[in-house]
Design an enzyme around this catalytic site. Sequence first.
Site, PDB file in Angstrom:
ATOM      1  N   ASN A  85      -5.140   7.338 -11.322  1.00 44.45           N
ATOM      2  CA  ASN A  85      -3.804   7.879 -11.622  1.00 44.45           C
ATOM      3  C   ASN A  85      -2.707   6.863 -11.339  1.00 44.45           C
ATOM      4  O   ASN A  85      -2.820   6.049 -10.425  1.00 44.45           O
ATOM      5  CB  ASN A  85      -3.538   9.146 -10.820  1.00 44.45           C
ATOM      6  CG  ASN A  85      -4.347  10.318 -11.341  1.00 44.45           C
ATOM      7  OD1 ASN A  85      -5.149  10.171 -12.250  1.00 44.45           O
ATOM      8  ND2 ASN A  85      -4.150  11.483 -10.757  1.00 44.45           N
ATOM      9  N   ILE A  86      -1.630   6.977 -12.060  1.00 39.35           N
ATOM     10  CA  ILE A  86      -0.541   6.005 -11.931  1.00 39.35           C
ATOM     11  C   ILE A  86       0.072   6.013 -10.536  1.00 39.35           C
ATOM     12  O   ILE A  86       0.566   4.995 -10.060  1.00 39.35           O
ATOM     13  CB  ILE A  86       0.547   6.254 -13.010  1.00 39.35           C
ATOM     14  CG1 ILE A  86       1.492   5.045 -13.078  1.00 39.35           C
ATOM     15  CG2 ILE A  86       1.282   7.555 -12.743  1.00 39.35           C
ATOM     16  CD1 ILE A  86       2.418   5.089 -14.272  1.00 39.35           C
ATOM     17  N   LYS A  87       0.013   7.156  -9.849  1.00 42.67           N
ATOM     18  CA  LYS A  87       0.595   7.214  -8.505  1.00 42.67           C
ATOM     19  C   LYS A  87      -0.131   6.305  -7.525  1.00 42.67           C
ATOM     20  O   LYS A  87       0.443   5.822  -6.557  1.00 42.67           O
ATOM     21  CB  LYS A  87       0.582   8.649  -7.976  1.00 42.67           C
ATOM     22  CG  LYS A  87      -0.798   9.237  -7.809  1.00 42.67           C
ATOM     23  CD  LYS A  87      -0.749  10.684  -7.367  1.00 42.67           C
ATOM     24  CE  LYS A  87      -2.153  11.272  -7.237  1.00 42.67           C
ATOM     25  NZ  LYS A  87      -2.116  12.697  -6.853  1.00 42.67           N
ATOM     26  N   GLY A  88      -1.425   6.073  -7.755  1.00 36.75           N
ATOM     27  CA  GLY A  88      -2.157   5.077  -6.998  1.00 36.75           C
ATOM     28  C   GLY A  88      -2.425   5.420  -5.555  1.00 36.75           C
ATOM     29  O   GLY A  88      -2.500   6.584  -5.167  1.00 36.75           O
ATOM     30  N   PHE A  89      -2.506   4.365  -4.731  1.00 41.58           N
ATOM     31  CA  PHE A  89      -2.901   4.520  -3.330  1.00 41.58           C
ATOM     32  C   PHE A  89      -2.451   3.296  -2.546  1.00 41.58           C
ATOM     33  O   PHE A  89      -2.468   2.180  -3.040  1.00 41.58           O
ATOM     34  CB  PHE A  89      -4.430   4.686  -3.243  1.00 41.58           C
ATOM     35  CG  PHE A  89      -4.991   4.582  -1.860  1.00 41.58           C
ATOM     36  CD1 PHE A  89      -4.792   5.589  -0.933  1.00 41.58           C
ATOM     37  CD2 PHE A  89      -5.729   3.464  -1.470  1.00 41.58           C
ATOM     38  CE1 PHE A  89      -5.314   5.502   0.347  1.00 41.58           C
ATOM     39  CE2 PHE A  89      -6.258   3.365  -0.189  1.00 41.58           C
ATOM     40  CZ  PHE A  89      -6.046   4.385   0.713  1.00 41.58           C
TER      41      PHE A  89
END
Length: 260
Positions: free
Chosen positions: A138-142
């Site tokens: 997902n674009i939100k990432g980590f």
Amino acid sequence: MTTVENEATSARPTPDIVRPYGDTTGDGMVQVSFTLPVPHDKRAEGAALQLAAKMGLDPALLVHAKAMGPDFTFFVVYGRVNHLVDLRQVEVVEREFPLLSPKEVNRAIKSALRRKLVVVGACIGTDAHTVGIDAILNIKGFAGEKGLEYYNEIKVVNLGAQVLVPELVARARAEKADAVMVSQVVTQKDAHIHNTTTMSAAFREAYPAGKVPLLVVGGPRFEEGTAQRLGVDRIFGRGTTPGEVASYLVHALVDSKEKR
């Protein structure tokens, strides 16, 4: 203490032989937790201390015991071990590829493939924990890094949770996937091992030799260095970031193509 003295102290070399640290350096104190299938009573606490003694804790102190329903008890035991750790015998799997920025990843893919790199991801079997696969895709990432959806030259197809292996294979074929990423968090009865080997076998049966997509598996309970035994190309453990995965894809799919 001066700054110079602080730097000298922090630069002190690590010894080859070390012992666990609890209250004081080298005291060998450790803390372990476990569950026994017995009701919580004095006999259960005695059984916990017996187990601790057989594990090599001497003396052992029972610091916590709590009933887990009518038939199980959870324990925390604190005690001393005499075992030593030889750091010279520790084997570490080193990262064999450089970490790239998103721009470098996009540039490498565009230059070598001249199309988008296709990634299909999922949690397979009964695993419904999508936090890991979402953190990478997902674009939100980590950890402050955006996921693979952020990369212009990567097409991401996230199938979500509880995906059957035949469905994953079919979608990978339909999307002409370059890489397939599977996240496995559930580990009861080695479900993650079974699911991974089943998935690997299914892909190798469905694809001609040499045409199988890159198979990448991630999860907190996989052992480093077991990828070949499980039939996959790469295993990522806890703390893996999207940037590491993207850099690996370039290393495995783009760099290798250029070398050929």
